[in-house]
Design a protein around this motif. Structure first.
Motif, PDB file in Angstrom:
ATOM      1  N   ASP A  81       0.848  -1.193   0.000  1.00 19.56           N
ATOM      2  CA  ASP A  81       0.000   0.000   0.000  1.00 19.56           C
ATOM      3  C   ASP A  81       0.887   1.247   0.000  1.00 19.56           C
ATOM      4  OD1 ASP A  81      -2.056   1.795   0.106  1.00 19.56           O
ATOM      5  OD2 ASP A  81      -2.626   1.357   2.165  1.00 19.56           O
TER       6      ASP A  81
ATOM      7  N   ALA B 235      -0.846   9.339  -8.038  1.00 19.09           N
ATOM      8  CA  ALA B 235      -0.104  10.389  -7.349  1.00 19.09           C
ATOM      9  C   ALA B 235       1.289  10.421  -7.983  1.00 19.09           C
ATOM     10  CB  ALA B 235      -0.008  10.107  -5.856  1.00 19.09           C
TER      11      ALA B 235
ATOM     12  N   TRP C  57       0.168   4.243  -0.708  1.00 18.59           N
ATOM     13  CA  TRP C  57      -0.527   5.464  -0.308  1.00 18.59           C
ATOM     14  C   TRP C  57      -0.211   5.837   1.130  1.00 18.59           C
ATOM     15  CZ3 TRP C  57      -2.719   8.373  -3.966  1.00 18.59           C
ATOM     16  CH2 TRP C  57      -2.957   7.766  -5.191  1.00 18.59           C
ATOM     17  N   THR C  58       0.149   4.873   1.968  1.00 17.38           N
ATOM     18  CA  THR C  58       0.488   5.178   3.362  1.00 17.38           C
ATOM     19  C   THR C  58       1.835   5.884   3.470  1.00 17.38           C
ATOM     20  OG1 THR C  58       1.491   3.001   3.690  1.00 17.38           O
ATOM     21  CG2 THR C  58      -0.853   3.229   4.233  1.00 17.38           C
TER      22      THR C  58
ATOM     23  N   ARG D 257      -6.911  10.959  -5.531  1.00 13.80           N
ATOM     24  CA  ARG D 257      -6.869   9.988  -4.434  1.00 13.80           C
ATOM     25  C   ARG D 257      -7.310   8.594  -4.867  1.00 13.80           C
ATOM     26  NH1 ARG D 257      -5.470  11.651   0.379  1.00 13.80           N
ATOM     27  NH2 ARG D 257      -5.701  13.826   0.910  1.00 13.80           N
ATOM     28  N   GLY D 258      -6.470   7.625  -4.538  1.00 20.07           N
ATOM     29  CA  GLY D 258      -6.745   6.237  -4.843  1.00 20.07           C
ATOM     30  C   GLY D 258      -6.501   5.841  -6.286  1.00 20.07           C
TER      31      GLY D 258
ATOM     32  N   LEU E  37       2.837   8.401   1.479  1.00 20.28           N
ATOM     33  CA  LEU E  37       2.782   9.791   1.028  1.00 20.28           C
ATOM     34  C   LEU E  37       2.763  10.727   2.227  1.00 20.28           C
ATOM     35  CD1 LEU E  37       0.159   9.683  -1.861  1.00 20.28           C
ATOM     36  CD2 LEU E  37       2.616   9.354  -1.974  1.00 20.28           C
TER      37      LEU E  37
ATOM     38  N   ARG F 168      -3.779   0.725  -6.417  1.00 21.84           N
ATOM     39  CA  ARG F 168      -3.379  -0.012  -5.210  1.00 21.84           C
ATOM     40  C   ARG F 168      -2.404  -1.130  -5.575  1.00 21.84           C
ATOM     41  NH1 ARG F 168      -4.668   2.754  -0.758  1.00 21.84           N
ATOM     42  NH2 ARG F 168      -6.739   3.642  -0.921  1.00 21.84           N
TER      43      ARG F 168
ATOM     44  N   GLN G 131      -2.403  14.592  -8.156  1.00 22.75           N
ATOM     45  CA  GLN G 131      -2.965  13.605  -7.249  1.00 22.75           C
ATOM     46  C   GLN G 131      -4.463  13.472  -7.469  1.00 22.75           C
ATOM     47  OE1 GLN G 131      -2.684  14.416  -3.036  1.00 22.75           O
ATOM     48  NE2 GLN G 131      -3.193  12.326  -2.508  1.00 22.75           N
TER      49      GLN G 131
END
Length: 158
Positions: free
Chosen positions: A44, A64, A46-47, A60-61, A49, A82, A58
């Protein structure tokens, strides 16, 4: 998808034209091997960033890309959906290139394990794609054959 090239002196991150446009970066990202402190794999990204995109893109999801500025330092990010990624922590020393420019690089790539293995190996002076360096070095998973089940025959009723 980013292309990772590695030689004896540096790791080179080659961006596609779309990635260059979304990350607002014109050139390849060059990281001296001596400035790589740690390489981690993550499911993951995204954690990882931190901060805000400046300049960057960006959604989201979804995506980015670009430079993320924060109080802790600047990070270069190329994250898509993801998908698994690699997190490269850099020594902010006095060197030139990405080490002086960024503190961390987060890249979505399916070749993260190959990158970790290639960084442990000695490489040629010529830049080669990471997957070509470790071809054959990644052990194939051992699959045990399954025993065939024999059907049980019920005794005849008398």
């Amino acid at each position: 998808m980013v292309t990772l090239l590695l030689d004896s002196a540096q790791l080179e991150v080659v961006l596609s034209p779309l990635e260059r446009a979304l990350s607002f970066r014109r050139s390849r990202l060059r990281i001296e091997r001596a400035h790589i402190v740690r390489v981690q794999l993550t499911d993951d990204p995204w954690t990882w960033l931190r901060g805000v995109p400046s300049p960057g893109t960006q959604v989201r999801g979804v995506v980015a890309m670009g430079t993320w500025k924060s109080a802790g330092g600047d990070d270069f990010i190329v994250v898509k959906r993801r998908k698994p990624a690699v997190v490269i922590d850099l020594d902010p020393g006095t060197g030139a290139g990405a080490a002086a420019e960024f503190q961390r690089v987060v890249l979505t790539t399916r070749h993260g394990l190959a990158l970790v293995q290639a960084l442990r190996l000695e490489t040629d002076a010529e830049a080669v794609e990471v997957t070509e360096i470790v071809t054959g070095a990644i052990p194939a998973p051992v699959v045990k054959p399954r025993r065939a089940r024999t059907p049980k025959i019920a005794p005849a009723a008398t």
